[in-house]
Design a protein around this motif. Structure first.
Motif, PDB file in Angstrom:
ATOM      1  N   GLU A 242       0.841  -1.184   0.000  1.00  0.00           N
ATOM      2  CA  GLU A 242       0.000   0.000   0.000  1.00  0.00           C
ATOM      3  C   GLU A 242       0.883   1.244   0.000  1.00  0.00           C
ATOM      4  O   GLU A 242       2.109   1.155   0.131  1.00  0.00           O
ATOM      5  N   GLU A 243       0.276   2.393  -0.131  1.00  0.00           N
ATOM      6  CA  GLU A 243       1.023   3.654  -0.125  1.00  0.00           C
ATOM      7  C   GLU A 243       1.664   3.890   1.240  1.00  0.00           C
ATOM      8  O   GLU A 243       1.160   3.436   2.267  1.00  0.00           O
ATOM      9  N   GLY A 244       2.772   4.612   1.228  1.00  0.00           N
ATOM     10  CA  GLY A 244       3.392   5.041   2.474  1.00  0.00           C
ATOM     11  C   GLY A 244       4.176   3.974   3.209  1.00  0.00           C
ATOM     12  O   GLY A 244       4.315   4.039   4.436  1.00  0.00           O
ATOM     13  N   GLY A 245       4.667   2.964   2.489  1.00  0.00           N
ATOM     14  CA  GLY A 245       5.498   1.947   3.137  1.00  0.00           C
ATOM     15  C   GLY A 245       4.732   1.039   4.057  1.00  0.00           C
ATOM     16  O   GLY A 245       5.218   0.660   5.133  1.00  0.00           O
ATOM     17  N   SER A 246       3.515   0.673   3.633  1.00  0.00           N
ATOM     18  CA  SER A 246       2.711  -0.225   4.438  1.00  0.00           C
ATOM     19  C   SER A 246       2.213  -1.375   3.558  1.00  0.00           C
ATOM     20  O   SER A 246       2.371  -1.343   2.332  1.00  0.00           O
TER      21      SER A 246
END
Length: 444
Positions: A242-246
Motif C-alpha cells: 500500500e502507499e506510504g510503506g505499508s
C-alpha cells in the motif's frame, strides 16, 4: 555481536574439498562424502576445480541470507568482483540478534591461470597473496528482536527492502537504503557504529498475525512489493503493498496444508500463482485470485516420503525442484504435475536437504545443499553414455554417481542456504553454522 566487518574475509582452502564428480584429482584420490578417512588421511582442496573460493565469518551464525540486487552491471565476470547481501543472525541470546547488510569486495580469482607450456614452480605454490588482492567485507548492522529464521530482499520503488521471519512469530520489513550507503563509506560506517544507531533501528512494517513462528517467505518477482509468508502452524498469508510503506495482509490464510509450511515460491511469470511445500509431505500450487478456501489449484500429496523442506521455481521453464528430509531431490514438470510423478529424482545427499535453487540463466542447472555438509551442482541435460565402459580403475562408487552430478563442494558444517548470484555468472554464495562461502567452480 562480534562481526569481522573491517577485516578481510578469511581464505582457508585447506578445509574445503571440491571435486568434479567423474574425475580423479591430480595429486590424490577423489573423496566422496560419507567415506571414512584413515588416520593418516586428510581432505585437501583441489584448487584447480575452482575459479574462485573465499570464506567469510560473522560473530554469530547467519543461517539465512539473500543477495541484494545492485547497480554495478547486469553481468559481471571480470575480477575482482563485488557483491552485496543481507543476512540475519541466530545468536544464543535472543536480544543480541541483528540484520546485517554486507558488502563483499575485492574478490579476486584464487586459481592460478597458467600457460600450458609453462612449467610450474613449487615456489609459486607457496606464494603469499599480496595485500592488495585480499578480499574485504564491510557490514552495517540493525538490531533485530529474536533470531532471524529467514530473510529475503527485494527492490520496491527507490528502496531496497528485506523481510525477516523472527522466532518471536513476527514478520518485519526493513528499509536497507541507509545501510547500503554506509557499507560504501567507511568513515560514515565508523560513525554509525560509534553512535549506537544500529540498536535504535526500527522496521518499516511489522505483521503479528501469524499464530506461530515460521520460515517460509517470498517476494513476488512480478508484482513489486507483493509477498507471501507461511508459518509452522500451516497458515499462508498473502501481502499486497500500500502507499506510504505499508502492506495489506490478508488475515484469511490459504486453506490446504495440514502441517508446517516450510517454503514458498511465487511463479516467475504469473502474477497470482505461487507454490508451497510442507511437513505434511505435499507440494501445492495456488492461485491467489480465488478465495483462500478455494485458492489451491493443484496438489501432490506425497511428493516426498517425509517433510518437504525446500522448493525452487525455474525462471525459464515450467519446472519446480523440491528437497526433503529424505535427502531426495525431485524435479516436477508443471505440465504433468497432476500425474504426481516427478520427471527426475536424485538420491545423493546422505542427510536432509536444506536448500535448493535453480541457476538464474541456465534452465537445466541447479544447486542443492544440506545437513551432510555438501553442496551438489547438477545439470539435467547430461545423460549417461550407455556405450561407454568407463575407466576400469575407477571405483564402483564413482561409476554409480548420477551422470547429472557435476560437482561436489565441501568445507562447511551443516549447510543452511545457498543462492546463485544473478549478476555474477556462476558464482554461488552459501551459509552454514561454520560461516559463509563464496565460490565459482570450473563446472558452471
Amino acid at each position: 555481536m562480534d562481526v569481522e566487518e573491517q577485516n578481510p574475509m578469511e581464505l582457508d582452502e585447506e578445509e574445503s574439498s571440491g571435486e568434479e564428480s567423474s574425475e580423479e584429482s591430480e595429486e590424490g584420490e577423489v573423496y566422496l562424502p560419507g567415506k571414512p578417512l584413515e588416520n593418516d588421511e586428510e581432505l585437501v582442496c583441489n584448487e584447480s576445480a575452482y575459479v574462485m573460493l573465499h570464506q567469510a565469518h560473522t560473530g554469530a551464525p547467519c543461517l539465512s541470507f539473500d543477495i541484494i540486487p545492485d547497480d554495478l552491471g547486469a553481468r559481471r565476470e571480470e575480477f575482482p568482483l563485488t557483491g552485496y547481501l543481507v543476512a540475519g543472525t541466530q545468536a544464543a541470546r535472543t536480544h543480541v540478534n541483528n540484520v546485517i547488510v554486507m558488502k563483499m569486495s575485492n574478490l579476486h580469482r584464487t586459481s592460478k591461470q597458467r600457460d600450458p607450456d609453462e612449467e610450474s614452480e613449487s615456489e609459486e605454490e607457496d606464494e603469499e597473496v599480496p595485500a592488495e588482492k585480499l578480499p574485504e567485507m564491510h557490514c552495517a548492522l540493525m538490531k533485530h528482536q529474536g533470531c532471524v529464521n529467514r530473510i529475503r530482499a527485494t527492490r520496491h520503488g527507490n528502496s531496497v527492502l528485506a523481510a525477516t521471519w523472527s522466532e518471536l512469530g513476527q514478520v518485519n520489513v526493513w528499509n536497507l537504503n541507509q545501510q547500503l550507503t554506509l557499507v560504501n563509506d567507511s568513515k560514515s560506517l565508523a560513525s554509525y557504529e560509534k553512535s549506537g544507531e544500529a540498536n535504535r533501528a526500527k522496521p518499516l512494517f511489522t505483521f503479528s498475525g501469524h499464530q506461530k513462528e515460521g520460515f517460509a517467505m517470498d517476494w513476488s518477482p512480478t508484482v513489486a512489493g507483493a509477498m507471501v509468508t507461511g508459518d509452522c502452524r500451516r497458515d499462508i498469508h498473502v501481502w499486497q503493498p500500500e502507499e506510504g510503506g505499508s502492506w495489506k495482509v490478508d488475515q484469511r490464510p490459504l486453506v490446504g496444508h495440514t502441517d508446517s509450511v516450510e517454503d514458498l515460491q511465487w511463479s516467475p511469470n504469473e502474477r497470482s500463482v505461487l507454490a508451497s511445500c510442507s511437513v505434511d509431505k505435499s507440494i501445492r500450487i495456488w492461485d491467489t485470485r480465488a478465495s483462500p478456501a478455494k485458492a489451491c489449484m493443484l496438489t501432490c500429496d506425497s511428493a516426498h516420503d517425509s517433510d518437504v523442506n525446500v522448493i525452487s521455481w525455474n525462471r525459464n521453464e515450467p519446472l519446480i525442484v523440491s528437497g526433503g528430509d529424505d535427502g531426495v531431490l525431485h524435479v516436477w514438470d508443471l505440465r504433468t504435475f497432476t500425474s504426481k510423478t516427478p520427471i527426475a529424482t536424485f538420491k545423493h545427499h546422505t542427510n536432509y536437504v536444506s536448500t535448493v535453487e535453480w541457476h538464474p540463466a541456465d534452465s537445466s542447472v541447479l544447486a542443492s545443499g544440506g545437513a551432510d555438509d555438501q553442496i551438489a551442482l547438477w545439470d539435467l541435460s547430461v545423460e549417461r553414455d550407455s556405450g561407454a565402459t568407463g575407466d576400469e580403475q575407477a571405483s564402483e562408487e564413482l561409476r554409480n554417481l548420477p551422470p547429472q552430478l557435476l560437482f561436489i563442494h565441501q568445507g562447511q558444517t551443516d549447510i543452511k542456504e545457498l543462492h546463485w548470484h544473478p549478476q555474477l555468472p556462476g558464482v554461488i554464495l552459501s551459509t552454514a553454522n561454520s560461516g559463509f562461502n563464496i565460490f565459482r567452480t570450473i563446472s558452471v
